[in-house]
Write an enzyme that holds these catalytic residues in place. Structure first.
Site, PDB file in Angstrom:
ATOM      1  N   VAL A 154      50.313  48.828  39.054  1.00 39.45           N
ATOM      2  CA  VAL A 154      49.997  49.534  40.295  1.00 39.45           C
ATOM      3  C   VAL A 154      50.139  48.555  41.457  1.00 39.45           C
ATOM      4  O   VAL A 154      49.554  47.473  41.444  1.00 39.45           O
ATOM      5  CB  VAL A 154      48.563  50.112  40.270  1.00 39.45           C
ATOM      6  N   ALA A 192      47.963  44.003  43.679  1.00 32.66           N
ATOM      7  CA  ALA A 192      48.547  44.736  42.554  1.00 32.66           C
ATOM      8  C   ALA A 192      47.696  44.473  41.328  1.00 32.66           C
ATOM      9  O   ALA A 192      46.828  43.602  41.334  1.00 32.66           O
ATOM     10  CB  ALA A 192      49.976  44.278  42.303  1.00 32.66           C
ATOM     11  N   LYS A 193      47.924  45.225  40.286  1.00 34.32           N
ATOM     12  CA  LYS A 193      47.274  44.972  38.999  1.00 34.32           C
ATOM     13  C   LYS A 193      48.112  45.626  37.922  1.00 34.32           C
ATOM     14  O   LYS A 193      48.809  46.608  38.168  1.00 34.32           O
ATOM     15  CB  LYS A 193      45.856  45.552  38.979  1.00 34.32           C
ATOM     16  N   GLY A 194      48.009  45.081  36.710  1.00 36.31           N
ATOM     17  CA  GLY A 194      48.752  45.653  35.593  1.00 36.31           C
ATOM     18  C   GLY A 194      47.920  45.633  34.332  1.00 36.31           C
ATOM     19  O   GLY A 194      46.893  44.952  34.262  1.00 36.31           O
TER      20      GLY A 194
END
Length: 428
Positions: free
Chosen positions: A72, A117-119
């Protein structure tokens, strides 16, 4: 004294039911204070991009397992997006969205030119072989090859990942692009372009924040005592560095229990003991065991919650005796405890500011990779300390200006920076 733990990007453990709402509640208060216009509010509320990928992986038994992965991108108005990747069986999209937004505010608060962001991948890395994890990591990288990039989106380690996974990600991305791209990821092994000073970066930021706050309170480090809840990477480094500044650490705790020494714990001994006993303090003779719940309400000047979320709640906030709380963990103070703590006049350096030393040194790693030049440890720490001190001053001034607690002031600083950038860049 070096703690033998690998740095992991800290990430808040959000309310599992709706982590997005939990992040938004403080965002909303800050947006009201700033009088944020509706258009900017709506843009910042929603992530820019949400990517869901399916990753087929050949397991060791020859069967194909398809893993679901996410990335995201919350916002990129300040620069390329930045944020960790977590491998955990409880990863879900709302959580990743909340963490991505939180990274936007964290980078903005310390004035780093990154968006958030992050994943994550839904998996249980504890049950997987190194080969399976490697194939899954490479598959995830390939699936997101058009999202990742040194000037687009830069991942980092998080829960369940570390330098090993970042090395695989960098290698796969480099092969795909036909050139070595160390700047595509941070948290790499030192030999591959990782930065000196990164392991202790978050704990060091906690120490710098604590010293800046003590100065505002008119207290000298050599005259105060502290209790540190959590003795993992962040807590142990915060303890080592505060101890080196002359702070008397009377209490520490970890998963095995809490330990107290009225005359001050020898932190070097405690770290050496922990490293020799599988990362646990159980059986440490340099302090007396105590009830872990009592550590939070013990008679100290500084309290550093550096373990898990929601440890300071409406049930124990009334009994806290510390004059200063510096949040090494994420979300250690529940929303219900905020009004009680504010009423008691306790200064809180919030998580979004206090533990942002990690992303600061991640930024330095990226800068060094882009320069093709390695900085000395002295250069890293001097620059990180300056960034943390400047950020603290900005948040403190904002809290005085709007007469709000430091926690809300940190969100005001972050949102204001992002909103102003939209204005100067010319809207949406």
């Amino acid at each position: 004294m070096a703690a033998h733990t690998v740095y992991k990007e800290p990430a808040p453990l959000m309310d599992r039911e709706n982590p997005l709402e939990s992040m938004m509640s403080r965002f909303n208060i800050a947006a009201d204070i700033l009088g944020l216009d509706e258009a900017t509010y709506n843009v910042l509320k929603a992530p820019d991009k949400q990517v869901i990928v399916n990753i087929p992986v050949t397991m060791d038994d020859g069967k194909i397992h398809v893993f679901e992965g996410y990335r995201v991108i919350h916002n990129t108005i300040l620069g390329p997006s930045k944020g960790g990747i977590r491998y955990d069986k409880n990863v879900h999209l709302d959580e990743v969205k909340a963490l991505a937004a939180w990274m936007t505010w964290k980078c903005a608060v310390v004035d780093i030119p990154y968006g958030g962001a992050k994943g994550g991948i839904i998996c249980d890395p504890t049950t997987m072989s190194p080969g399976e994890i490697e194939r899954m990591t490479r598959g995830y990288t390939l699936a997101l090859k058009d999202v990742f990039g040194p000037d687009r989106d830069i991942p980092a380690p998080d829960m369940g990942t570390g330098p090993r996974e970042m090395a695989w990600l960098m290698d796969e991305f480099s092969k795909t692009n036909g050139m070595t791209s160390p700047a595509v990821v941070t948290g790499k092994p030192l030999v591959m372009g990782g930065s000196l000073g990164r392991t202790e970066a978050t704990g060091r930021g906690v120490m710098v924040s604590a010293l800046a706050a003590l100065k505002k309170l008119g207290l000298k480090p050599t005259e105060v005592s502290a209790a540190i809840q959590g003795f993992g990477n962040v807590g142990s480094w915060a303890a080592i560095l505060l101890h080196a500044q002359g702070v008397k650490i009377k209490g520490v705790s970890d998963i095995s229990g809490a330990y107290w020494n009225e005359n001050g714990i020898n932190i070097d001994d405690a770290v050496a003991y922990k490293n020799a006993h599988n990362g646990r303090l159980e059986g440490f003779t340099g302090a007396t065991p105590m009830d872990p719940n009592d550590l939070l309400t013990s008679d100290v000047d500084v309290l550093v919650p550096a373990a898990v979320e929601d440890v300071i709640t409406e049930h124990n906030a009334h009994d806290i005796k510390a004059k200063l709380i510096v949040e090494g963990a994420n979300g250690p103070t529940s929303a219900s405890a905020d009004p009680i703590i504010n009423e008691k006049g306790i200064m809180v350096v919030p998580d979004i500011l206090a533990n942002s030393g990690g992303v600061t040194v991640s930024y330095f790693e990226w800068v060094q990779n882009k320069q093709g030049f390695k900085w000395s440890l002295e250069m890293v720490t001097e620059r990180a300390d300056r960034i943390m001190t400047d950020a603290f001053e900005k948040v403190y001034e904002t809290s005085q200006k709007y007469k709000v607690p430091m926690r809300i002031a940190a969100y005001v600083v972050a949102i204001d920076k992002v909103a102003q950038t939209y204005k100067f860049r010319g809207g949406f």
